[in-house]
Design a protein around this motif. Structure first.
Motif, PDB file in Angstrom:
ATOM      1  N   GLY A   1       2.475  41.045 -26.070  1.00 10.12           N
ATOM      2  CA  GLY A   1       2.194  41.534 -27.431  1.00 10.12           C
ATOM      3  C   GLY A   1       0.733  41.884 -27.581  1.00 10.12           C
TER       4      GLY A   1
ATOM      5  N   LEU B   1       5.355  36.580 -24.109  1.00 17.15           N
ATOM      6  CA  LEU B   1       4.577  36.636 -25.364  1.00 17.15           C
ATOM      7  C   LEU B   1       3.212  37.284 -25.174  1.00 17.15           C
ATOM      8  CD1 LEU B   1       5.371  33.260 -27.173  1.00 17.15           C
ATOM      9  CD2 LEU B   1       6.542  35.451 -27.272  1.00 17.15           C
TER      10      LEU B   1
ATOM     11  N   ARG C   1       1.004  29.272 -31.647  1.00 16.71           N
ATOM     12  CA  ARG C   1       1.068  30.305 -32.691  1.00 16.71           C
ATOM     13  C   ARG C   1      -0.255  30.392 -33.451  1.00 16.71           C
ATOM     14  NH1 ARG C   1       5.947  32.765 -33.661  1.00 16.71           N
ATOM     15  NH2 ARG C   1       4.509  34.406 -34.283  1.00 16.71           N
TER      16      ARG C   1
ATOM     17  N   THR D   1      -0.162  30.756 -23.088  1.00 16.32           N
ATOM     18  CA  THR D   1      -0.540  31.120 -24.466  1.00 16.32           C
ATOM     19  C   THR D   1      -1.003  29.861 -25.201  1.00 16.32           C
ATOM     20  OG1 THR D   1       1.702  30.911 -25.349  1.00 16.32           O
ATOM     21  CG2 THR D   1       1.045  33.097 -24.566  1.00 16.32           C
TER      22      THR D   1
ATOM     23  N   THR E   1       5.284  39.276 -31.947  1.00 21.56           N
ATOM     24  CA  THR E   1       5.507  37.978 -31.285  1.00 21.56           C
ATOM     25  C   THR E   1       6.862  37.399 -31.703  1.00 21.56           C
ATOM     26  OG1 THR E   1       3.125  37.645 -31.317  1.00 21.56           O
ATOM     27  CG2 THR E   1       4.470  35.716 -30.811  1.00 21.56           C
TER      28      THR E   1
END
Ligand code: ADP
Ligand code: ASP
Ligand code: MG
Length: 405
Positions: A73, A70, A150, A147, A47
């Motif tokens: 991944g 992203l 994190r 997404t 990432t």
């Protein structure tokens, strides 16, 4: 027979050998008679590598395209994990977040899960498959890839566990569980056997990134009990659940640290209604996330206002504030980085006094200066010089008797 969700983080799927290790562990679970859903992260470093790549082609990529990038991944890892399981002779099927029925808000790069329709997951399980789902991703109602922020594979695992009413949700990572402090910082940190949602949430949101804080919030909301444990051994981990009476006996459950903080001070702010509102609505409009705020006692009709934020947000914050500082008639704005936050967390703090005093004493014994202080019901946090944060964590950890003998 139980329905089990297992999440494996980036390090646990970091190379082909580790993916095979995950495949073997998952098969072991199935052989014990259980149905298994596996949620995987991107292989470690992937990432970050994709983010770096994006910056090399554009200084300011759109968040929509960042999500398209992203999400690849995790898509790589689900395919490899399913292949590894199949290669070992078991039936497996991979699903992207969207295919698993995860529908999110439209806020790209930090979308919230709106609904989950797990029919396809349940159908694949019913067909005897081990179902491998991509963490960290979903799609909007009109089909754009999103997404979840994190560390978002933790959230995928917990949300899927809630949606399919799993009997067990296990978060496999590269440490044996949640420790009294990051074991990379405090060598004699000890594993916590049980921790309440509220404590885990405070620790996660003040820097203990072993769990994504939003995933803990979700678990609390839907009552998902989960375990954090290692993918490299079979030791029991840490159970995260609703608080019990016995948990109150421990005053400080853990110490968290957060580096890369910055402080902004606006000096000589006219002491009148509306100035703080003007400053902080400007920051909110610029999407700057603020942490601690301190206003000093007013003198001669003016006060200083200081606040902390992540160092990365500093350019955005100062750019937004410069015109406001002139407009409200403050003397100036000063930005400082090289600071960090240390927090102590525990539900026992509600019923014990002298906790903050003990924290300050431990820091004073080490000659470490406290720049700012904030408290909440189950947390006390201080801002310190970043260069001394590891030393501070060790001193405080010892002062509260959290270390192994
Ligand atoms: P994963 O890739 O499995 O999601 P993370 O890197 O997100 O793993 O989280 C695991 C890491 O969290 C550990 O390697 C550890 O350094 C760090 N960590 C920070 N605080 C703590 C804590 N209190 N207990 C355990 N690990 C912690
Ligand atoms: N791969 C994503 C990240 O690195 C999500 C995760 O690992 O949980 O943040
Ligand atoms: Mg993580």
């Amino acid at each position: 027979m139980a329905l089990i969700v297992q999440k494996y983080g980036g390090t646990s799927v970091g190379n082909p050998e580790r993916i095979l290790n995950v495949a073997r562990r998952v098969i072991e679970t199935q052989e014990a008679g259980h149905s298994v859903v596996v949620v995987v992260s991107a292989m470690s470093g992937v990432t970050d590598g994709l983010i770096k790549l994006a910056r090399e082609v554009s200084p300011n990529p759109t968040e929509r395209e960042m999500d398209v990038l992203l999400s690849t991944g995790e898509q790589t890892t689900i395919a490899l994990t399913a292949m590894a399981i199949s290669g070992l002779g078991r039936q497996a099927v991979s699903l992207t977040g969207a295919q698993a029925g995860i529908v999110t808000s439209e806020v790209h790069t930090r979308a919230k899960i709106a609904t989950i329709s797990p029919e396809r997951v349940l159908e694949a399980l019913g067909g005897g498959n081990i179902v491998v789902i991509a963490g960290f991703q979903g799609e909007t109602a009109d089909g754009s890839i999103t997404t979840l922020g994190r560390g978002g594979s933790d959230l995928t695992a917990i949300a899927i566990a809630a949606a399919i009413k799993a009997d067990l949700c296990q978060i496999f990572t590269d440490v044996d569980g949640v420790y009294t402090c990051d074991p990379r910082v405090v060598k004699n940190a000890t594993k916590i056997h049980e921790i309440s949602y509220d404590e885990m949430l405070e620790m996660a949101s003040s820097g203990s990134k072993v769990m994504q804080s939003r995933s803990v919030e979700f678990a609390k909301k839907f009552g998902v009990v989960f375990e954090v444990r290692s993918s490299f051994n079979h030791n029991p981990g840490t159970i995260v659940k609703e608080e019990t009476e016995s948990m109150e006996a421990v005053v400080v459950r853990g110490v968290s640290i957060e580096k890369n903080q910055a402080k902004v001070t606006i000096s000589h702010v006219p002491d009148k209604p509306g100035t703080a509102a003007r400053i902080f609505t400007t920051l909110a409009a610029a999407n700057v996330v603020i942490d601690m705020i301190v206003q000093s006692a007013g003198a001669e009709g003016a006060t200083d206002i200081s606040f902390t934020l992540s160092k990365d947000e500093l350019p955005k914050a100062t750019a937004a504030l410069e015109p406001v500082v002139r407009e409200i008639g403050a003397a100036g704005i000063k930005a400082q980085d090289g600071i960090a936050k240390l927090s102590i967390v525990g539900i026992g703090m509600r019923s014990h006094s002298g906790v903050a005093a003990k924290l300050f004493e431990a820091l004073s014994a080490g000659g470490i200066n406290i720049q700012m202080i904030s408290t909440s019901e189950i947390k006390t946090a201080v801002i310190l010089e970043e260069a001394r944060i590891a030393e501070a964590a060790n001193l405080v950890h010892a002062a509260f008797g959290l270390g192994a003998e």
